[in-house]
Write an enzyme that holds these catalytic residues in place. Structure first.
Site, PDB file in Angstrom:
ATOM      1  N   HIS A 268      18.150   1.579  29.290  1.00 20.60           N
ATOM      2  CA  HIS A 268      18.321   0.115  29.240  1.00 20.60           C
ATOM      3  C   HIS A 268      17.382  -0.463  28.179  1.00 20.60           C
ATOM      4  O   HIS A 268      17.486  -0.112  27.017  1.00 20.60           O
ATOM      5  CB  HIS A 268      18.081  -0.446  30.649  1.00 20.60           C
ATOM      6  CG  HIS A 268      18.408  -1.885  30.837  1.00 20.60           C
ATOM      7  ND1 HIS A 268      19.139  -2.636  29.957  1.00 20.60           N
ATOM      8  CD2 HIS A 268      18.086  -2.723  31.860  1.00 20.60           C
ATOM      9  CE1 HIS A 268      19.250  -3.869  30.425  1.00 20.60           C
ATOM     10  NE2 HIS A 268      18.624  -3.958  31.567  1.00 20.60           N
ATOM     11  N   HIS A 309      27.318   1.751  24.893  1.00 21.24           N
ATOM     12  CA  HIS A 309      27.078   0.579  25.738  1.00 21.24           C
ATOM     13  C   HIS A 309      28.115   0.561  26.848  1.00 21.24           C
ATOM     14  O   HIS A 309      29.255   0.948  26.642  1.00 21.24           O
ATOM     15  CB  HIS A 309      27.208  -0.707  24.899  1.00 21.24           C
ATOM     16  CG  HIS A 309      26.561  -1.886  25.547  1.00 21.24           C
ATOM     17  ND1 HIS A 309      27.195  -2.630  26.507  1.00 21.24           N
ATOM     18  CD2 HIS A 309      25.325  -2.415  25.396  1.00 21.24           C
ATOM     19  CE1 HIS A 309      26.384  -3.590  26.910  1.00 21.24           C
ATOM     20  NE2 HIS A 309      25.236  -3.482  26.251  1.00 21.24           N
ATOM     21  N   ASP A 367      19.615  -2.276  20.397  1.00 17.72           N
ATOM     22  CA  ASP A 367      18.311  -1.597  20.289  1.00 17.72           C
ATOM     23  C   ASP A 367      18.180  -0.751  19.035  1.00 17.72           C
ATOM     24  O   ASP A 367      17.086  -0.317  18.694  1.00 17.72           O
ATOM     25  CB  ASP A 367      18.104  -0.696  21.514  1.00 17.72           C
ATOM     26  CG  ASP A 367      18.002  -1.544  22.766  1.00 17.72           C
ATOM     27  OD1 ASP A 367      18.912  -1.465  23.609  1.00 17.72           O
ATOM     28  OD2 ASP A 367      17.051  -2.324  22.859  1.00 17.72           O
TER      29      ASP A 367
END
Ligand code: SDX
Length: 431
Positions: A268, A309, A367
Site C-alpha cells: 500500500h 493496482h 508510488d
C-alpha cells in the site's frame, strides 16, 4: 428506493431457493446489489480482499480504473493538480465544494495557525530509538494527540469533529518533520505560519537553528503537488481501516493512527519506499531484465514495486502528473541524469511493453515516480510513506466524517468457517 432487482437462485440437491435482492445505482460507477437480506436467508457473501464489495455509500472520490479517471467531489485530479493546491483540495474533500476567496483564506489561516504541537509531545520522541522507522513514530504520536486534545474527542459533536480535522491537517507535517529531525539527531524546527503549507514542511525538514534557510518555490510547489496527489483515493486499505475504526466511535486521532498503520505496508503506502529500494537493488539498467523475469515468476515473491493496482487496470492518472513533476524537479536540481531516474524510465518502458504486464494490466501507479521526486528533494526513503500519510490525512478525515455524520453501524464482517466442528476438551493425560 429502487425498482431494479437481482434474482438469486440457490440450487441445492434439487431444491431451488429464490432470493430477490434490491439493486441500487450511484451517480457514477457500477450498480450495487444490496445483500443485507442474505443473512436472514442463512447465507453470507464471500469476498476476501473486498474485490467486489462496496463497503459504503460515498460522495467524496470516484475512480474509474479502466478509464484512468480520478475525481475528487467531481473534479478530475489532473485539473486539481494544475489549477488548485493542497489546502484548497483539503477544503474540497472536507466540505464538498471549492472555497470562495473568503472561505479559502479562513481555512488556510486556521490551518497555518495551528501547526504547533503541545510542547510535551516532544517528550514522546525521546522514548524511541534514533533508528526507529518514522512510521513507527507516527503511529505512536498521532494516536497520542488524543491524550492532549480532550476538547475534540466527542465524535457526536460536529464542532469537535471539525476541530479535530483542522488539528490533524495542521499538525501532521510538524510531527512528520519532528520524526525526521529526531532520526538524524538534529533539533526540532518550529513551524512558520508565514510560509505555505508545503513550504513550511520543507522548512521544518531542512532548516537548522544555526543558519538561515530559504525554501525553493519550485520544490515547495512539487511537494504541494505530491501531497495533493495523495490526498484521497476512495475506499483503499488505509481509508477502509479508518472507517472501520471510526465505526466503533473511536476518537478521530486513534482512527487516523489506525490508517497510518495500514498505510505502512509495502503493498500500500509503503510502496514508494519499496520502489526506491528496488531501484537501488536493480542498480544498473543492465539488470532490469532479471528483475522483470523475477516479477513474472510465480515462485518468486518479488513484485515490481510501483506497478499494478487493485482498481486502475489502465494508467494511474496520478502517476502521469507525478512523472511531469519528477521531470520538473530533476531539471530544477540538474539531476535529469539521475541514474535511478534513468533506471526508472527504462524499467517503465520495458514493463509497459512486456506481454505479462500488458496482459495483467500492470501499469505504473502513484508510488512509482513519487519516490524519485522525494529522493531528489533530499528526503530519506524511510520518510516517503510518512509523506504519503501526511498527504492522505484529509482523505481519511473526510471519509471518517462522512460516515460519522451520517447513519452508520459498527463494522463487523462475518466469515466462512472451515475450522474444527464442536468437540469436547481432552484432559492432558489423554492427549
Ligand atoms: C497504493 O487502493 C488504493 O487506492 C491504493 C493507493 C492509494 O492511493 O491509496 O492507490 C496507493 O497502494 C498503490 C499500490 C502500491 N503498491 C505497489 O506498488 C506494490 C506492488 N503492487 C502489487 O503489490 C499489487 O499490484 C497491488 C497490491 C497494488 C494490487 O494487488 P491486487 O489488486 O491484489 O492484484 P493482484 O495481486 O490480484 O494482481 C493480479 C495479478 C497477480 O497475478 P495472478 O495471480 O493473476 O497470476 O498481477 C500480478 C499478481 O501476481 N501482479 C504483479 C504485480 N502486481 C500484481 N506481478 C508483478 N509485479 C507487480 N507489481
Amino acid at each position: 428506493m429502487t425498482d431494479k432487482k437481482a434474482l438469486l437462485t440457490i440450487k441445492d440437491n434439487g431444491q431451488d431457493k429464490m432470493i430477490e435482492l434490491p439493486v441500487y445505482s450511484g451517480s457514477l460507477g457500477p450498480d450495487v446489489i444490496d445483500i443485507k437480506s442474505l443473512t436472514a436467508n442463512g447465507f453470507f457473501t464471500y469476498d476476501p480482499g473486498f474485490i467486489s464489495t462496496a463497503s459504503c455509500e460515498s460522495k467524496i472520490t470516484f475512480i474509474d480504473g479502466d478509464k484512468g479517471l480520478l475525481l475528487h467531489r467531481g473534479y478530475p485530479i489532473e485539473q486539481l493538480a494544475e489549477h488548485s493546491d493542497y489546502l484548497e483540495t483539503c477544503y474540497l474533500l472536507l466540505y464538498g465544494e471549492l472555497p470562495d476567496k473568503k472561505d479559502k483564506a479562513y481555512f488556510e489561516n486556521t490551518i497555518m495557525n495551528h501547526t504547533m504541537v503541545h510542547e510535551q509531545m516532544i517528550d514522546f520522541f525521546s522514548g524511541f530509538r534514533r533508528d526507529a522507522h518514522p512510521m513507527a513514530i507516527m503511529c505512536g504520536v498521532v494516536g497520542a494527540l488524543s491524550a492532549f486534545y480532550h476538547d475534540s474527542l466527542d465524535v457526536t459533536n460536529e464542532r469537535h469533529r471539525e476541530v479535530a480535522a483542522y488539528r490533524l491537517i495542521s499538525k501532521m507535517p510538524t510531527l512528520a518533520a519532528m520524526a525526521y529531525k529526531y532520526s538524524i539527531g538534529q533539533p526540532f524546527i518550529y513551524p512558520r505560519n508565514d510560509l505555505s503549507y508545503a513550504g513550511n514542511f520543507l522548512h521544518m525538514m531542512f532548516a537548522t537553528p544555526n543558519s538561515e534557510s530559504e525554501v525553493n518555490p519550485v520544490l515547495a510547489r512539487a511537494m504541494d503537488k505530491i501531497l495533493l496527489l495523495h490526498a484521497d483515493h476512495e475506499q483503499n486499505a488505509s481509508t477502509s481501516t479508518v472507517r472501520l475504526a471510526g465505526s466503533s466511535n473511536a476518537n478521530p486521532f486513534a482512527c487516523i493512527a489506525a490508517g497510518i498503520a495500514a498505510l505502512w505496508g509495502p503493498a500500500h503506502g509503503g510502496a514508494n519506499e519499496a520502489v526506491l529500494n528496488m531501484l537501488h537493488e536493480i542498480g544498473d539498467e543492465a539488470n532490469i531484465d532479471t528483475f522483470i523475469a523475477r516479477a513474472k515468476d510465480k515462485n518468486d515473491p518479488f513484485r515490481l514495486m510501483g506497478f499494478g493496482h487493485r482498481v486502475y487496470k489502465n494508467f494511474d492518472p496520478r502517476a502521469t502528473v507525478m512523472k511531469e513533476t519528477c521531470n520538473e524537479v530533476l531539471n530544477e536540481l540538474g539531476l535529469h541524469d539521475d541514474p535511478l531516474f534513468k533506471i526508472a524510465k527504462r524499467l517503465e518502458r520495458i514493463a509497459c511493453e512486456d506481454e505479462y504486464f500488458i496482459e495483467k494490466k500492470l501499469y505504473p501507479n502513484v508510488d512509482f515516480y513519487s519516490g524519485i521526486i522525494l529522493k531528489a528533494l533530499g528526503i530519506p526513503t524511510e520518510m516517503f510513506t510518512v509523506i504519503f500519510a501526511t498527504g492522505r490525512t484529509p482523505g481519511w478525515i473526510a471519509h471518517w466524517h462522512e460516515m460519522i455524520s451520517g447513519e452508520y453501524r459498527i463494522g463487523r464482517p462475518r466469515q466462512l468457517y472451515t475450522g474444527p466442528e464442536k468437540r469436547n476438551f481432552i484432559p492432558e493425560d489423554q492427549r
